[in-house]
Design a protein around this motif. Structure first.
Motif, short mmCIF file in Angstrom:
data_model
loop_
_atom_site.label_atom_id
_atom_site.label_comp_id
_atom_site.label_asym_id
_atom_site.label_seq_id
_atom_site.Cartn_x
_atom_site.Cartn_y
_atom_site.Cartn_z
N LEU A 68 0.71 -1.29 0.03
CA LEU A 68 0.10 0.08 -0.19
C LEU A 68 0.91 1.23 0.09
CD1 LEU A 68 -2.45 -1.01 2.66
CD2 LEU A 68 -2.99 -1.04 0.23
N ASP A 69 0.39 2.38 -0.47
CA ASP A 69 0.91 3.63 -0.55
C ASP A 69 0.74 4.68 0.62
OD1 ASP A 69 2.36 2.86 -2.94
OD2 ASP A 69 0.94 3.37 -4.09
N ASN A 70 0.04 4.02 1.73
CA ASN A 70 -0.50 5.01 2.67
C ASN A 70 0.16 4.96 3.85
OD1 ASN A 70 -1.38 2.55 3.51
ND2 ASN A 70 -3.49 3.05 3.54
N LEU A 71 1.25 4.10 3.88
CA LEU A 71 2.19 3.98 5.32
C LEU A 71 1.71 2.65 6.03
CD1 LEU A 71 2.77 7.50 6.70
CD2 LEU A 71 3.98 6.21 4.93
N TYR A 72 0.66 1.88 5.43
CA TYR A 72 -0.06 0.83 6.32
C TYR A 72 0.29 -0.62 5.40
CZ TYR A 72 -1.34 3.93 9.55
OH TYR A 72 -1.28 5.03 10.77
N GLY A 73 1.14 -0.36 4.22
CA GLY A 73 1.25 -1.78 3.83
C GLY A 73 2.12 -2.86 4.69
N MET A 74 1.85 -3.92 4.22
CA MET A 74 2.23 -5.20 5.26
C MET A 74 2.62 -6.34 4.37
SD MET A 74 0.29 -6.87 8.33
CE MET A 74 0.36 -5.45 9.32
N HIS A 75 3.72 -6.78 4.62
CA HIS A 75 4.25 -8.31 4.08
C HIS A 75 4.58 -9.21 5.11
CE1 HIS A 75 4.16 -5.47 0.29
NE2 HIS A 75 4.27 -6.46 -0.19
N LEU A 76 4.46 -10.40 4.98
CA LEU A 76 4.84 -11.56 5.56
C LEU A 76 5.58 -12.70 4.73
CD1 LEU A 76 4.59 -13.20 8.21
CD2 LEU A 76 2.30 -14.12 7.44
N LYS A 101 -4.60 -14.94 5.78
CA LYS A 101 -5.69 -13.93 5.23
C LYS A 101 -5.00 -12.49 5.53
CE LYS A 101 -9.83 -16.90 5.22
NZ LYS A 101 -9.13 -18.26 5.71
N VAL A 102 -5.07 -11.46 4.71
CA VAL A 102 -5.47 -10.15 5.02
C VAL A 102 -6.78 -9.62 5.39
CG1 VAL A 102 -4.86 -7.88 4.18
CG2 VAL A 102 -3.53 -9.83 3.39
N ARG A 103 -6.76 -9.03 6.47
CA ARG A 103 -8.27 -8.63 6.97
C ARG A 103 -7.88 -7.15 7.42
NH1 ARG A 103 -11.32 -13.10 8.60
NH2 ARG A 103 -10.15 -15.03 8.65
N TYR A 104 -9.19 -6.55 7.25
CA TYR A 104 -9.37 -5.14 7.70
C TYR A 104 -10.42 -4.97 8.77
CZ TYR A 104 -6.76 -4.21 3.18
OH TYR A 104 -6.03 -4.35 2.26
N LEU A 105 -9.71 -5.07 10.10
CA LEU A 105 -10.54 -5.44 11.16
C LEU A 105 -11.41 -4.19 11.63
CD1 LEU A 105 -8.11 -7.46 13.17
CD2 LEU A 105 -9.65 -8.37 11.80
N ILE A 136 -6.47 0.00 6.76
CA ILE A 136 -5.66 -0.45 7.46
C ILE A 136 -5.57 -2.14 7.76
CG2 ILE A 136 -4.49 -0.19 9.86
CD1 ILE A 136 -4.48 2.19 8.47
N PRO A 137 -4.68 -2.69 7.25
CA PRO A 137 -4.69 -4.02 7.04
C PRO A 137 -3.99 -4.89 8.12
CG PRO A 137 -3.00 -3.33 5.59
CD PRO A 137 -3.46 -2.36 6.43
N SER A 138 -4.23 -6.20 8.47
CA SER A 138 -3.59 -6.99 9.56
C SER A 138 -3.36 -8.37 8.91
CB SER A 138 -4.20 -6.90 10.79
OG SER A 138 -5.74 -7.52 10.51
N MET A 139 -2.63 -9.16 9.15
CA MET A 139 -2.31 -10.48 8.57
C MET A 139 -2.51 -11.71 9.74
SD MET A 139 0.59 -9.71 5.85
CE MET A 139 0.43 -8.93 4.15
N HIS A 140 -3.25 -12.74 9.17
CA HIS A 140 -3.47 -13.51 10.12
C HIS A 140 -3.25 -15.04 9.50
CE1 HIS A 140 -5.59 -10.65 12.47
NE2 HIS A 140 -5.92 -10.10 11.25
N ALA A 141 -2.46 -15.95 10.36
CA ALA A 141 -2.13 -17.14 9.46
C ALA A 141 -1.85 -18.19 10.42
CB ALA A 141 -1.06 -17.02 8.38
N LEU A 176 -0.32 -17.19 14.15
CA LEU A 176 0.29 -15.71 13.88
C LEU A 176 -0.63 -14.66 13.36
CD1 LEU A 176 3.23 -13.93 13.96
CD2 LEU A 176 3.34 -14.61 11.66
N HIS A 177 -0.67 -13.62 14.35
CA HIS A 177 -1.32 -12.45 13.89
C HIS A 177 -0.18 -11.27 14.06
CE1 HIS A 177 -4.90 -14.11 15.09
NE2 HIS A 177 -4.65 -14.56 16.14
N ALA A 178 -0.27 -10.47 12.56
CA ALA A 178 0.73 -9.43 12.52
C ALA A 178 -0.21 -8.12 12.17
CB ALA A 178 1.50 -9.53 11.15
#
Length: 357
Positions: free
Chosen positions: A158-166, A176-180, A185-190, A202-204
């Motif tokens: 993302l270009d909004n300072l909230y990109g995420m990579h696992l 999954k990428v989720r928007y809680l 604003i994403p978070s990652m759950h696996a 794992l929750h990132a």
């Protein structure tokens, strides 16, 4: 002549000390959660200066000393657990404890275009899991070059300072990428599969911070932490929660998260591991976190060298060694914590369907 000087300094320190006790999510109140160490040092300095430079021989000067001493004790109560004055909350891993999992987390600072230092650290330390936040397409291209070490990936540039990579060496399940809470604003759950077949949840996370440029209130951040905390408590497998939580380890919100989740903090009894601000040595606090269930013990925890970001990366290695942690480790939920957690969720607008389970 010195009495008014010490009185004004003490009044300012007392106000800064008392602000976090206000039950409000406003950014200008929650911001006082962060510099507790700096306020403690200032209070000690003012107190020492007054004791040296001014006779304490009347009710007014005595009152100033008492108030300042109270500030010192109150700030120390919050941060002493993150020093070696406390017993570690998480036990050291037995030498033969296996399996192990090594995780490296880094807020890369999206506008930092120099990807080489982080790539070099990953190749040097060879983590099983890399969590990178504030990542965009530029960072994705660089980190994809690590697929010889970390072949499994979950990407959200993302270009909004909230990109995420696992990225991980371990097989991913139900990733999954989720928007809680917020749509951008994403978070990652696996679920990670360890070498012996055991699985770890794992929750990132990287919630938006309360600040004049980001969010007027901590409400959405707090709600996201509560949702993930509830999922962590209900998980059937060992759990790790990691990332830049945009909150300090000793804040009321982080303590609430620990009560809701039942997770442990390996920093307690070992150190603060201040990861922000990398360029301001006098203004640093722990913003990048890793919490885990009591299934794990600690092999090592290190703050890594700067990579050009405003955050230092952090490296944590854990071992699955149940039964080694103290029985009273962690924080237990109480009626007030449950009420505060529900209030945090009710005050936001969470995407209940996206909440991790």
């Amino acid at each position: 002549m010195l009495t008014p000087v010490f009185a004004i300094a003490t009044m300012v320190l007392a106000i800064a000390t008392l602000m976090p006790t206000i039950r409000s999510g406003a950014w200008w109140i929650r911001g006082f959660d962060f510099p507790r160490l700096q306020l403690l040092v200032l209070s000690i300095a003012v107190l020492a200066a007054q004791m040296v430079l001014q006779p304490i021989d009347d009710a007014w000067t005595t009152a100033i000393v008492v108030v300042n001493a109270g500030c010192v004790l109150w700030q120390a109560w919050w941060i002493v657990p993150y020093t070696r004055l406390r017993r570690p909350e998480v036990a050291d891993a037995p030498a033969d404890a296996h399996p192990r999992i090594r995780l490296l987390a880094s807020n890369v600072l999206m506008h930092n275009r120099d990807t080489a230092p982080l790539v070099a650290l990953v190749r040097e330390h060879r983590p099983d899991v890399l969590i990178a936040v504030e990542t965009d397409r530029h960072w994705e291209r660089a980190l994809d070059g690590l697929q010889d070490l970390l072949p499994h990936a979950l990407r959200c540039p993302l270009d909004n300072l909230y990109g995420m990579h696992l990225y991980t060496r371990l097989p991913l399940h139900d990733a999954k990428v989720r928007y809680l809470v917020e749509d951008d604003i994403p978070s990652m759950h696996a679920t990670l599969e360890l070498d012996d077949g055991q699985r770890v949840v794992l929750h990132a996370l990287h919630p938006r911070p309360p600040s004049p440029t980001e969010a007027d209130s901590s409400q959405d951040r707090d709600a996201e932490l509560v949702l993930v905390g509830r999922a962590a408590r209900e998980a059937e497998h060992p759990v790790i929660v990691a990332g830049d939580l945009n909150d300090v380890a000793w804040s009321r919100t982080t303590r609430l998260f620990r009560k809701v989740s039942g997770l442990l903090d390996p920093r307690i009894g070992r150190g603060m591991y201040n990861t922000f601000h990398a360029r301001l040595p006098g203004l640093r606090w722990p913003l990048d976190h890793l919490f885990h269930s009591r299934h794990f013990t600690l092999v090592c925890m290190r703050r890594l060298p700067a990579i050009g970001s405003d955050h230092f990366p952090i490296l944590v290695e854990l071992a699955l060694a149940p039964g080694h942690n103290p029985r009273d480790a962690g924080l237990s939920p109480d009626a007030q914590a449950r009420a505060d957690a529900q209030a945090a969720v009710d005050g936001a607008d969470p995407n209940v369907a996206a909440a991790p389970r």
